[in-house]
Design a protein around this motif. Structure first.
Motif, short mmCIF file in Angstrom:
data_model
loop_
_atom_site.label_atom_id
_atom_site.label_comp_id
_atom_site.label_asym_id
_atom_site.label_seq_id
_atom_site.Cartn_x
_atom_site.Cartn_y
_atom_site.Cartn_z
N GLY A 161 -13.89 -19.05 30.32
CA GLY A 161 -14.13 -19.56 28.80
C GLY A 161 -15.47 -19.67 28.34
O GLY A 161 -15.54 -20.05 27.15
N ALA A 162 -16.18 -19.02 29.09
CA ALA A 162 -17.82 -18.89 28.46
C ALA A 162 -17.82 -17.81 27.48
O ALA A 162 -17.29 -16.84 27.61
CB ALA A 162 -18.56 -18.20 29.53
N LEU A 163 -18.42 -18.04 26.22
CA LEU A 163 -18.64 -17.36 25.08
C LEU A 163 -20.05 -16.73 25.37
O LEU A 163 -20.88 -17.41 25.01
CB LEU A 163 -18.26 -18.06 23.95
CG LEU A 163 -17.02 -18.17 23.48
CD1 LEU A 163 -17.02 -19.67 22.64
CD2 LEU A 163 -16.52 -17.31 22.74
N GLN A 164 -20.32 -15.66 25.94
CA GLN A 164 -21.29 -14.79 26.39
C GLN A 164 -21.52 -13.85 25.01
O GLN A 164 -20.62 -13.33 24.52
CB GLN A 164 -21.31 -13.76 27.27
CG GLN A 164 -22.71 -13.22 27.83
CD GLN A 164 -22.74 -12.42 29.18
OE1 GLN A 164 -23.07 -13.05 30.01
NE2 GLN A 164 -21.89 -11.32 28.97
N VAL A 165 -22.77 -13.79 24.58
CA VAL A 165 -23.17 -13.21 23.27
C VAL A 165 -24.18 -12.00 23.52
O VAL A 165 -25.30 -12.15 24.00
CB VAL A 165 -23.61 -14.07 22.21
CG1 VAL A 165 -23.81 -13.19 20.86
CG2 VAL A 165 -22.82 -15.09 21.89
N PRO A 166 -23.47 -10.82 23.71
CA PRO A 166 -24.44 -9.53 23.73
C PRO A 166 -25.29 -9.26 22.77
O PRO A 166 -25.28 -10.11 21.55
CB PRO A 166 -23.41 -8.23 24.07
CG PRO A 166 -22.22 -9.04 24.28
CD PRO A 166 -22.19 -10.14 23.58
N PRO A 167 -26.36 -8.36 22.61
CA PRO A 167 -27.41 -8.34 21.45
C PRO A 167 -26.71 -7.88 20.13
O PRO A 167 -27.24 -7.98 19.14
CB PRO A 167 -28.12 -6.98 21.91
CG PRO A 167 -28.04 -7.22 23.38
CD PRO A 167 -26.71 -7.68 24.03
N ASP A 168 -25.44 -7.25 20.22
CA ASP A 168 -24.84 -7.12 18.93
C ASP A 168 -24.40 -8.27 17.99
O ASP A 168 -23.99 -8.20 17.09
CB ASP A 168 -23.61 -5.80 18.89
CG ASP A 168 -22.40 -6.46 20.00
OD1 ASP A 168 -22.53 -7.70 20.18
OD2 ASP A 168 -21.63 -5.55 20.16
N GLY A 169 -24.19 -9.34 18.69
CA GLY A 169 -23.97 -10.57 18.20
C GLY A 169 -22.53 -10.90 17.99
O GLY A 169 -22.10 -12.01 17.62
N GLN A 170 -21.63 -9.98 18.74
CA GLN A 170 -20.32 -10.18 19.04
C GLN A 170 -19.85 -10.77 19.99
O GLN A 170 -19.95 -10.22 21.10
CB GLN A 170 -19.50 -8.70 18.63
CG GLN A 170 -19.73 -8.11 17.28
CD GLN A 170 -19.22 -8.80 15.98
OE1 GLN A 170 -18.78 -9.82 15.98
NE2 GLN A 170 -19.65 -8.30 14.84
N PRO A 171 -19.28 -12.04 20.18
CA PRO A 171 -19.07 -12.69 21.49
C PRO A 171 -18.02 -11.99 22.29
O PRO A 171 -16.94 -11.25 22.01
CB PRO A 171 -18.79 -14.26 21.04
CG PRO A 171 -18.33 -14.02 19.69
CD PRO A 171 -18.87 -12.81 19.00
N VAL A 172 -17.87 -12.33 23.56
CA VAL A 172 -17.18 -11.97 24.57
C VAL A 172 -16.65 -13.10 25.33
O VAL A 172 -17.51 -14.00 25.79
CB VAL A 172 -17.56 -10.95 25.83
CG1 VAL A 172 -16.77 -10.57 26.61
CG2 VAL A 172 -18.09 -9.67 24.89
N VAL A 173 -15.51 -13.38 25.21
CA VAL A 173 -14.84 -14.76 26.15
C VAL A 173 -14.36 -14.20 27.34
O VAL A 173 -13.52 -13.35 27.67
CB VAL A 173 -13.83 -15.05 25.42
CG1 VAL A 173 -13.24 -16.60 25.94
CG2 VAL A 173 -13.85 -15.67 23.97
N PHE A 174 -14.86 -15.15 28.45
CA PHE A 174 -14.45 -14.50 29.79
C PHE A 174 -13.30 -15.07 30.25
O PHE A 174 -13.17 -16.21 29.91
CB PHE A 174 -15.78 -15.08 30.80
CG PHE A 174 -16.87 -14.15 30.75
CD1 PHE A 174 -16.53 -12.66 31.05
CD2 PHE A 174 -18.15 -14.57 30.83
CE1 PHE A 174 -17.77 -12.17 30.87
CE2 PHE A 174 -19.32 -13.66 30.85
CZ PHE A 174 -19.01 -12.29 30.93
#
Length: 283
Positions: free
Chosen positions: A230-243
């Motif tokens: 459920g973590a919303l990690q945000v890479p440098p492109d600013g588009q989040p990834v939900v685990f």
């Protein structure tokens, strides 16, 4: 002893239970059913203990044959179900006789359908779980045609009902901000727009796409930190990834927020093209 034979696994079918807990310190994630609510409901319908293993099929296409009498139930993503070619129903108890074939067709809505059998799927546990971790390659391999799955003994008393209505998902997905929301120029931007699920979606995570990428407030680097489902990690492109269930246990990008445990099952049913919104809640 009864068993089921996989005639076709569809796009991806794996054995899943409630996952392996307590091994993050040695780099082993939880894994387990991506939609735990649907997994538990399927087990309830056949009178199993909730930890019994089920089959999770992604987008449907799963076809099985019963060897011996088998009590089963399908829940989760809505899909056509047939027994010997005759239409039947989801979210209810189904009785298969020896030789009967059950087919779960292509999912109409949602992504993952769960098939429970009374007694549970009896594959060899790894670190206390029968789940397939697709990222770490722990547990049984994804199902293939001609696999024969023995049915276990993890049953209990019969439930009071043989039908369970499907869950109705609506409204935004709730998120608790942090632990690194202060790394962003405006963390509230997460809640002010719609996010589209991209084609990069699997049991590890779901990449989202928004019109306004999330902007960091600085350029500092972050040491790897533990990740949770459920973590919303945000890479440098600013588009989040939900685990999701098979997520890595560490990550190098800031986590702007974490989806509440009550809404985690909804993540497991997101499919490419779905549009979601998030809403803030307090921890």
């Amino acid at each position: 002893m009864s068993s089921i034979e996989v005639l076709s696994p569809g796009a991806l079918s794996t054995v899943q239970d409630r996952g392996r807990l307590g091994y993050s310190s040695i780099g082993v994630g939880r894994s387990g059913a991506a939609d735990s609510d649907a997994h538990d409901t399927a087990n309830r319908l056949v009178g199993n203990m909730l930890g019994a293993a089920t089959v999770e099929t992604t987008l449907g296409g799963l076809r099985i044959r019963a060897h011996g009498p088998v009590v089963t139930a399908a829940t989760g993503a809505r899909a056509p179900v047939t027994i010997n070619g005759v239409g039947d129903a989801m979210h209810c108890t189904l009785n298969l006789a020896d030789g009967d074939e059950l087919f779960i067709g292509t999912a109409i809505s949602g992504l993952r359908t769960y098939l429970a059998v009374r007694g549970g799927i009896d594959v060899e546990p790894v670190l206390g779980s029968r789940s397939t971790d697709t990222m770490a390659e722990l547990g049984p391999a994804p199902l293939a045609a001609n696999d024969v799955l023995t049915i276990g003994r993890e049953s209990t008393d019969w439930p009071a009902a043989s039908w369970a209505p499907p869950r109705i998902d609506s409204g935004p997905i709730r998120v608790i901000l942090g632990p690194r929301d202060d790394w962003f120029a405006d963390a509230s931007a997460l809640f002010g727009q719609e996010w589209t699920v991209t084609s990069e979606a699997d049991r590890v995570g779901v990449r989202l796409d928004g019109v306004a990428p999330l902007e960091r407030s600085g350029t500092a680097e972050l040491p790897s930190e533990g990740m949770v489902v459920g973590a919303l990690q945000v890479p440098p492109d600013g588009q989040p990834v939900v685990f999701l269930a098979d997520h890595p246990v560490t990550g190098g990008y800031p986590v702007i927020g974490v989806v509440t445990s009550a809404d985690l099952p909804r993540l497991g049913q997101l499919r490419p093209g779905d549009v979601v919104r998030f809403a803030p809640v307090r921890a």
